[in-house]
Design an enzyme around this catalytic site. Sequence first.
Site, PDB file in Angstrom:
ATOM      1  N   ALA A  62       1.278   3.768  -8.527  1.00 46.88           N
ATOM      2  CA  ALA A  62       0.014   4.228  -9.096  1.00 46.88           C
ATOM      3  C   ALA A  62      -0.378   5.590  -8.536  1.00 46.88           C
ATOM      4  CB  ALA A  62      -1.089   3.211  -8.812  1.00 46.88           C
ATOM      5  N   GLY A 106       4.204   0.533  -6.937  1.00 50.91           N
ATOM      6  CA  GLY A 106       4.079   0.025  -8.297  1.00 50.91           C
ATOM      7  C   GLY A 106       5.323   0.227  -9.140  1.00 50.91           C
ATOM      8  N   GLU A 109       7.464  -2.605  -8.370  1.00 53.03           N
ATOM      9  CA  GLU A 109       6.906  -3.794  -9.005  1.00 53.03           C
ATOM     10  C   GLU A 109       7.278  -3.858 -10.482  1.00 53.03           C
ATOM     11  OE1 GLU A 109       3.262  -5.527  -7.178  1.00 53.03           O
ATOM     12  OE2 GLU A 109       2.608  -3.442  -7.320  1.00 53.03           O
ATOM     13  N   GLU A 129       2.835  -0.597   0.657  1.00 52.28           N
ATOM     14  CA  GLU A 129       1.418  -0.939   0.557  1.00 52.28           C
ATOM     15  C   GLU A 129       0.779  -1.342   1.883  1.00 52.28           C
ATOM     16  OE1 GLU A 129       2.875  -1.328  -3.671  1.00 52.28           O
ATOM     17  OE2 GLU A 129       3.684  -1.643  -1.663  1.00 52.28           O
TER      18      GLU A 129
END
Length: 256
Positions: A62, A106, A109, A129
């Site tokens: 992100a 992300g 992910e 993270e």
Amino acid sequence: MSVRYEKTGTTALITLDRPDKLNSLTLSMYEELGQGFDEARDDDSVAAVVLTGSGRAFCVGADLTESIPALAEGRFDISEWDSAHQKHSRLFKPVICAVNGLALGGGFEIMLSTDLRVASEDARFGLPEAGVGVVPAGGTLARLTRQISYAHAMELLLLSDQIDSATAYRMGLVNAVVEPGQVVETAMRWADRVAALSGDALAVTKRAVAQLSEMPLEAAFHAEALFGQQAFTSADAKVGLAAFANRSTPKFPSRG
């Protein structure tokens, strides 16, 4: 638009196209990616999806100046990105991820939401993270221990180290590692192979794998039989079995 959607034969090629920012995802990109998956789902002429990134990264997650602050300030819930993360997805066509560089946060992910993965030799993967006080909640907390061993999953989640493509292959995160520049070409070849198979059978397989993994074993065996019966009585099965008996190439109805 920073997410390009194009069709090449029976393959939908989705490209994260913000190379100057290593394809970090803005709010609009999350929306566009989800729309791309939906478009491929609803297009009967699409047999498979190839997902990749432009430039020297697949995706580093992100955007730190827009998407992350929006989450941190509680302006919306991460579930609004469910379509991009393929949570609750009804896209029952194979999704192939071509990882051409960095796949972090992300981006990692999103890779985990795909079915087949090919990585460049110089690709790197990581979940940073915990180093900034957050968690990978784009499907990873639920998916990672279902896809690789617990010990490997917790190594990635708790140490937050980056790993190279050889290590990702050893852990079972990717299916193949190829030379730089061959990633998309390899993924497109896999997509062509998928297109020669029964679309009905592949769709049943994806639905079954997603649902059966959540069931107790005895219940899963019962549900598997129902999925099997659905496939064996399909129009594709009639054509495929007849072609096998005749030693000919099947022309599956699901492929038009």
